[in-house]
Design a protein around this motif. Structure first.
Motif, PDB file in Angstrom:
ATOM      1  N   SER A   1      -5.189  -0.566   4.166  1.00  0.00           N
ATOM      2  CA  SER A   1      -4.670  -0.266   2.827  1.00  0.00           C
ATOM      3  C   SER A   1      -4.741   1.233   2.535  1.00  0.00           C
TER       4      SER A   1
ATOM      5  N   SER B   1       0.832  -1.212   0.000  1.00  0.00           N
ATOM      6  CA  SER B   1       0.000   0.000   0.000  1.00  0.00           C
ATOM      7  C   SER B   1       0.861   1.254   0.000  1.00  0.00           C
TER       8      SER B   1
ATOM      9  N   ILE C   1      -1.627   3.727   1.771  1.00  0.00           N
ATOM     10  CA  ILE C   1      -1.533   4.596   0.596  1.00  0.00           C
ATOM     11  C   ILE C   1      -1.246   6.029   1.028  1.00  0.00           C
TER      12      ILE C   1
END
Length: 266
Positions: free
Chosen positions: A103, A20, A107
């Protein structure tokens, strides 16, 4: 005593986080290049900018993309999803985590790493020490939350405040496009003021009230995470108030100029 299943689960979580983070950084690179390619097609002024301004223009492209992404994701987790619904999870909301939420935070970590790297490389063109401080605090808090699986409700509340970033970036774009005296610049200034008031002042007040009312849950957080919850959000809140004061002064100045200009035309 850990089992093979427990080890596999931890390993898969670590791989997911790493993937991620890499995806977040790659996303920044892709949007940066896309902004560099598209901007000359839609903004004639882009070709007249010097290299440093073009670099910041492209940087603000992926900054805006991340802001929209995290804002939408935060609204989903906080409002639409039942991940932090006390009627579903009760007092275990503070420990609520999913692969999807981890996730998204990964990110976001990738974005902050990429942006911080650019801030250091071009320092102080992309921002001074306050931006470095903001990014380091954000990264530290997200990392603690995603690795522990705790306090994610509060992380997404803070990430929701990124909703003001597109207005900040649009203000910069209009300024560097020679449209500082335009109606669009004034309207964006009003939108920025209202957005900042809601997303970075009132939302943080809600943050602290919620934490106070749910302090019995907050005390379940591991020690470093617990003390980070007590110290880092107030530090961000102080920065938000200082920036809000600057935004307010800037808006008053812009509205005064607009009023003066209107009176001269009459």
């Amino acid at each position: 005593m850990t089992t093979d299943f427990d080890d596999a689960f931890v390993s898969s979580r670590q791989l997911l986080l790493l993937a991620s983070i890499c995806f977040g950084a790659l996303m920044c690179k892709i949007v940066y290049d896309l902004t560099r390619f598209i901007s000359p097609l839609f903004f004639s002024v882009y070709g007249n900018l010097n290299d440093k301004v073009k670099m910041e223009w492209n940087n603000r492209g992926f900054s805006t993309f991340h802001a929209v992404f995290t804002s939408v994701a935060s609204i989903y987790f906080l409002v639409i999803s039942d991940q932090f619904d006390e009627n579903v999870h009760g007092d275990s909301v503070i420990n609520s985590t999913t692969r999807l939420s981890e996730s998204v935070m990964g990110i976001s970590l990738g974005y902050f790493l990429a942006d911080l790297a650019m801030i250091f490389w071009y320092f102080p063109t992309l921002g001074g020490i306050e931006y470095v401080f903001h990014h380091l605090i954000s990264m530290f808090a997200i990392f603690l939350s995603v690795t522990s699986g705790q306090s994610q409700f509060y992380i997404f509340l803070v990430l929701l405040s990124e909703a003001t970033t597109p207005f900040v970036n649009l203000r910069w774009y209009l300024d560097n496009s020679g449209q500082k005296g335009s109606k669009a610049y004034t309207l964006n200034g009003i939108a920025l003021f209202l957005g900042w008031l809601v997303a970075r002042i009132l939302l943080f007040i809600y943050f602290f009230v919620h934490m106070y009312l749910h302090f019995h849950q907050v005390k379940q957080v591991f020690p470093l995470g617990f003390y980070s919850l007590l110290t880092l959000p107030p530090a961000l809140a102080v920065m938000n108030v200082l920036w809000f004061w600057k935004i307010t002064k800037g808006l008053i100045k812009t509205l005064s100029k607009t009023k003066t200009s209107g009176m001269k035309k009459q």
